[in-house]
Design a protein around this motif. Structure first.
Motif, PDB file in Angstrom:
ATOM      1  N   THR A 155       0.045   4.283 -12.744  1.00 57.62           N
ATOM      2  CA  THR A 155      -0.398   3.400 -13.830  1.00 57.62           C
ATOM      3  C   THR A 155       0.655   2.342 -14.133  1.00 57.62           C
ATOM      4  OG1 THR A 155      -1.747   5.165 -14.782  1.00 57.62           O
ATOM      5  CG2 THR A 155      -1.175   3.324 -16.230  1.00 57.62           C
ATOM      6  N   LYS A 156       1.895   2.757 -14.181  1.00 56.58           N
ATOM      7  CA  LYS A 156       2.996   1.826 -14.439  1.00 56.58           C
ATOM      8  C   LYS A 156       3.092   0.781 -13.321  1.00 56.58           C
ATOM      9  CE  LYS A 156       7.989   1.917 -15.190  1.00 56.58           C
ATOM     10  NZ  LYS A 156       9.170   2.789 -15.291  1.00 56.58           N
ATOM     11  N   THR A 157       2.972   1.214 -12.077  1.00 61.13           N
ATOM     12  CA  THR A 157       3.073   0.302 -10.940  1.00 61.13           C
ATOM     13  C   THR A 157       1.899  -0.671 -10.915  1.00 61.13           C
ATOM     14  OG1 THR A 157       4.285   1.970  -9.684  1.00 61.13           O
ATOM     15  CG2 THR A 157       3.300   0.167  -8.432  1.00 61.13           C
ATOM     16  N   ILE A 158       0.692  -0.173 -11.137  1.00 62.71           N
ATOM     17  CA  ILE A 158      -0.480  -1.049 -11.160  1.00 62.71           C
ATOM     18  C   ILE A 158      -0.362  -2.050 -12.299  1.00 62.71           C
ATOM     19  CG2 ILE A 158      -2.970  -1.118 -11.628  1.00 62.71           C
ATOM     20  CD1 ILE A 158      -3.265   1.327  -9.847  1.00 62.71           C
ATOM     21  N   ASP A 189       0.918 -10.864   1.954  1.00 64.45           N
ATOM     22  CA  ASP A 189       1.055 -11.460   3.276  1.00 64.45           C
ATOM     23  C   ASP A 189       0.599 -10.476   4.349  1.00 64.45           C
ATOM     24  OD1 ASP A 189       1.733 -13.319   5.201  1.00 64.45           O
ATOM     25  OD2 ASP A 189       3.857 -12.835   5.181  1.00 64.45           O
ATOM     26  N   GLU A 190       0.161 -11.023   5.452  1.00 65.49           N
ATOM     27  CA  GLU A 190      -0.190 -10.252   6.647  1.00 65.49           C
ATOM     28  C   GLU A 190      -1.371  -9.305   6.437  1.00 65.49           C
ATOM     29  OE1 GLU A 190       3.361  -8.448   8.173  1.00 65.49           O
ATOM     30  OE2 GLU A 190       4.323 -10.373   8.485  1.00 65.49           O
ATOM     31  N   LEU A 191      -2.301  -9.698   5.589  1.00 61.99           N
ATOM     32  CA  LEU A 191      -3.502  -8.890   5.426  1.00 61.99           C
ATOM     33  C   LEU A 191      -4.327  -9.000   6.704  1.00 61.99           C
ATOM     34  CD1 LEU A 191      -5.076  -7.115   3.456  1.00 61.99           C
ATOM     35  CD2 LEU A 191      -6.315  -9.134   2.771  1.00 61.99           C
ATOM     36  N   GLY A 192      -4.759  -7.901   7.215  1.00 67.55           N
ATOM     37  CA  GLY A 192      -5.520  -7.882   8.448  1.00 67.55           C
ATOM     38  C   GLY A 192      -4.683  -7.563   9.661  1.00 67.55           C
ATOM     39  N   TYR A 193      -3.376  -7.418   9.464  1.00 69.18           N
ATOM     40  CA  TYR A 193      -2.471  -7.157  10.585  1.00 69.18           C
ATOM     41  C   TYR A 193      -2.429  -5.682  10.961  1.00 69.18           C
ATOM     42  CZ  TYR A 193       1.841  -7.106  13.328  1.00 69.18           C
ATOM     43  OH  TYR A 193       2.758  -6.923  14.316  1.00 69.18           O
ATOM     44  N   MET A 194      -2.435  -4.821   9.944  1.00 70.33           N
ATOM     45  CA  MET A 194      -2.320  -3.376  10.188  1.00 70.33           C
ATOM     46  C   MET A 194      -3.415  -2.629   9.445  1.00 70.33           C
ATOM     47  SD  MET A 194       1.789  -2.826   9.780  1.00 70.33           S
ATOM     48  CE  MET A 194       1.701  -1.117  10.228  1.00 70.33           C
ATOM     49  N   GLU A 195      -3.867  -1.546  10.033  1.00 71.13           N
ATOM     50  CA  GLU A 195      -4.841  -0.688   9.375  1.00 71.13           C
ATOM     51  C   GLU A 195      -4.167   0.052   8.230  1.00 71.13           C
ATOM     52  OE1 GLU A 195      -7.123   3.397  10.473  1.00 71.13           O
ATOM     53  OE2 GLU A 195      -7.278   1.792  11.964  1.00 71.13           O
ATOM     54  N   LEU A 196      -4.837   0.083   7.089  1.00 69.92           N
ATOM     55  CA  LEU A 196      -4.335   0.836   5.941  1.00 69.92           C
ATOM     56  C   LEU A 196      -5.066   2.160   5.873  1.00 69.92           C
ATOM     57  CD1 LEU A 196      -4.312  -1.952   3.198  1.00 69.92           C
ATOM     58  CD2 LEU A 196      -2.415  -1.202   4.641  1.00 69.92           C
ATOM     59  N   ASP A 197      -4.351   3.213   5.494  1.00 75.29           N
ATOM     60  CA  ASP A 197      -5.060   4.473   5.309  1.00 75.29           C
ATOM     61  C   ASP A 197      -5.957   4.337   4.081  1.00 75.29           C
ATOM     62  OD1 ASP A 197      -3.604   5.031   2.943  1.00 75.29           O
ATOM     63  OD2 ASP A 197      -2.210   6.344   3.955  1.00 75.29           O
ATOM     64  N   ARG A 198      -6.928   5.194   4.003  1.00 71.21           N
ATOM     65  CA  ARG A 198      -7.937   5.071   2.945  1.00 71.21           C
ATOM     66  C   ARG A 198      -7.309   5.069   1.556  1.00 71.21           C
ATOM     67  NH1 ARG A 198     -13.428   5.490   2.530  1.00 71.21           N
ATOM     68  NH2 ARG A 198     -14.183   6.136   0.487  1.00 71.21           N
ATOM     69  N   ARG A 199      -6.365   5.938   1.335  1.00 70.37           N
ATOM     70  CA  ARG A 199      -5.744   6.039   0.006  1.00 70.37           C
ATOM     71  C   ARG A 199      -5.010   4.759  -0.358  1.00 70.37           C
ATOM     72  NH1 ARG A 199      -1.103  10.158  -1.788  1.00 70.37           N
ATOM     73  NH2 ARG A 199      -1.318   9.939  -4.047  1.00 70.37           N
ATOM     74  N   ALA A 211       0.832  -1.202   0.000  1.00 66.31           N
ATOM     75  CA  ALA A 211       0.000   0.000   0.000  1.00 66.31           C
ATOM     76  C   ALA A 211       0.870   1.256   0.000  1.00 66.31           C
ATOM     77  CB  ALA A 211      -0.944  -0.006   1.200  1.00 66.31           C
ATOM     78  N   ASP A 212       1.930   1.266   0.805  1.00 61.97           N
ATOM     79  CA  ASP A 212       2.842   2.417   0.840  1.00 61.97           C
ATOM     80  C   ASP A 212       3.518   2.627  -0.514  1.00 61.97           C
ATOM     81  OD1 ASP A 212       2.231   2.896   3.482  1.00 61.97           O
ATOM     82  OD2 ASP A 212       4.061   1.974   4.275  1.00 61.97           O
ATOM     83  N   LYS A 213       3.909   1.535  -1.157  1.00 63.69           N
ATOM     84  CA  LYS A 213       4.546   1.630  -2.474  1.00 63.69           C
ATOM     85  C   LYS A 213       3.568   2.209  -3.494  1.00 63.69           C
ATOM     86  CE  LYS A 213       7.356  -0.823  -5.722  1.00 63.69           C
ATOM     87  NZ  LYS A 213       8.596  -1.524  -5.614  1.00 63.69           N
ATOM     88  N   LEU A 214       2.327   1.794  -3.420  1.00 64.49           N
ATOM     89  CA  LEU A 214       1.320   2.321  -4.344  1.00 64.49           C
ATOM     90  C   LEU A 214       1.084   3.808  -4.116  1.00 64.49           C
ATOM     91  CD1 LEU A 214      -1.157  -0.683  -4.183  1.00 64.49           C
ATOM     92  CD2 LEU A 214       0.224   0.002  -6.169  1.00 64.49           C
ATOM     93  N   VAL A 215       1.012   4.223  -2.868  1.00 63.24           N
ATOM     94  CA  VAL A 215       0.841   5.650  -2.552  1.00 63.24           C
ATOM     95  C   VAL A 215       2.045   6.438  -3.068  1.00 63.24           C
ATOM     96  CG1 VAL A 215       0.728   7.338  -0.671  1.00 63.24           C
ATOM     97  CG2 VAL A 215      -0.716   5.294  -0.600  1.00 63.24           C
ATOM     98  N   GLY A 216       3.255   5.926  -2.840  1.00 58.26           N
ATOM     99  CA  GLY A 216       4.456   6.591  -3.339  1.00 58.26           C
ATOM    100  C   GLY A 216       4.464   6.701  -4.852  1.00 58.26           C
ATOM    101  N   SER A 217       4.021   5.650  -5.516  1.00 50.38           N
ATOM    102  CA  SER A 217       3.941   5.678  -6.980  1.00 50.38           C
ATOM    103  C   SER A 217       2.933   6.720  -7.454  1.00 50.38           C
ATOM    104  CB  SER A 217       3.547   4.302  -7.522  1.00 50.38           C
ATOM    105  OG  SER A 217       4.558   3.369  -7.283  1.00 50.38           O
ATOM    106  N   ALA A 218       1.828   6.824  -6.748  1.00 42.96           N
ATOM    107  CA  ALA A 218       0.833   7.833  -7.111  1.00 42.96           C
ATOM    108  C   ALA A 218       1.404   9.232  -6.933  1.00 42.96           C
ATOM    109  CB  ALA A 218      -0.431   7.659  -6.265  1.00 42.96           C
ATOM    110  N   ASP A 219       2.128   9.435  -5.835  1.00 43.82           N
ATOM    111  CA  ASP A 219       2.742  10.744  -5.579  1.00 43.82           C
ATOM    112  C   ASP A 219       3.775  11.083  -6.639  1.00 43.82           C
ATOM    113  OD1 ASP A 219       1.162  10.992  -3.333  1.00 43.82           O
ATOM    114  OD2 ASP A 219       2.768  10.481  -1.919  1.00 43.82           O
ATOM    115  N   ASP A 220       4.462  10.058  -7.163  1.00 50.03           N
ATOM    116  CA  ASP A 220       5.496  10.257  -8.188  1.00 50.03           C
ATOM    117  C   ASP A 220       4.933  10.200  -9.607  1.00 50.03           C
ATOM    118  OD1 ASP A 220       7.355  10.426  -6.153  1.00 50.03           O
ATOM    119  OD2 ASP A 220       8.010   8.343  -6.358  1.00 50.03           O
ATOM    120  N   ARG A 221       3.620  10.133  -9.716  1.00 49.29           N
ATOM    121  CA  ARG A 221       2.937  10.049 -11.013  1.00 49.29           C
ATOM    122  C   ARG A 221       3.357   8.812 -11.809  1.00 49.29           C
ATOM    123  NH1 ARG A 221       0.611  15.360 -11.807  1.00 49.29           N
ATOM    124  NH2 ARG A 221       1.621  16.811 -10.395  1.00 49.29           N
TER     125      ARG A 221
END
Length: 115
Positions: free
Chosen positions: A19-22, A34-44, A6-16
């Motif tokens: 689309t390439k990352t997705i 892995d570890e889905l459900g372990y930590m809360e993700l921010d909405r973005r 999720a953090d990598k995706l947010v960083g990619s969005a910030d760096d424009r």
């Protein structure tokens, strides 16, 4: 780890570069989360993860590891509609394998302590 993705995706969005990352995550043969459900993700981050899962839907495999039941995923995806949509994407046509609630790491530690 889900939070790192999720953090990598947010960083990619910030760096424009979103689309390439997705597209990159959308085209690998198997995406393991892995570890889905372990930590809360921010909405973005949660929304961007949803975009990746939508990109892969009915095209490529996703493997999820979680110690949390689907009902507990609302702690990770705090928007109930988004959580339901993610569960829907992952379970449609999928296979759910439940291995139990006992932690493998805890069992190994206990076994080592007994010797």
């Amino acid at each position: 780890m889900t939070a790192k993705l999720a953090d990598k995706l947010v960083g990619s969005a910030d760096d424009r570069q979103l689309t390439k990352t997705i597209n990159r995550y959308g085209h690998v043969d198997l995406l393991c989360i892995d570890e889905l459900g372990y930590m809360e993700l921010d909405r973005r981050g949660a929304e961007l993860l949803f975009q990746v899962l939508t990109e892969r839907e009915e095209k490529a495999s996703v493997a999820i590891a979680s110690n949390e039941s689907f009902s507990g995923w609302t702690k990770t995806f705090t928007d109930p509609r988004l959580c339901a949509a993610i569960v829907d994407r992952l379970t449609f046509g999928g296979n759910i394998i439940e291995t139990g609630t006992d932690s493998y790491r805890l069992a190994v530690t206990r076994a080592a302590q007994q010797h």
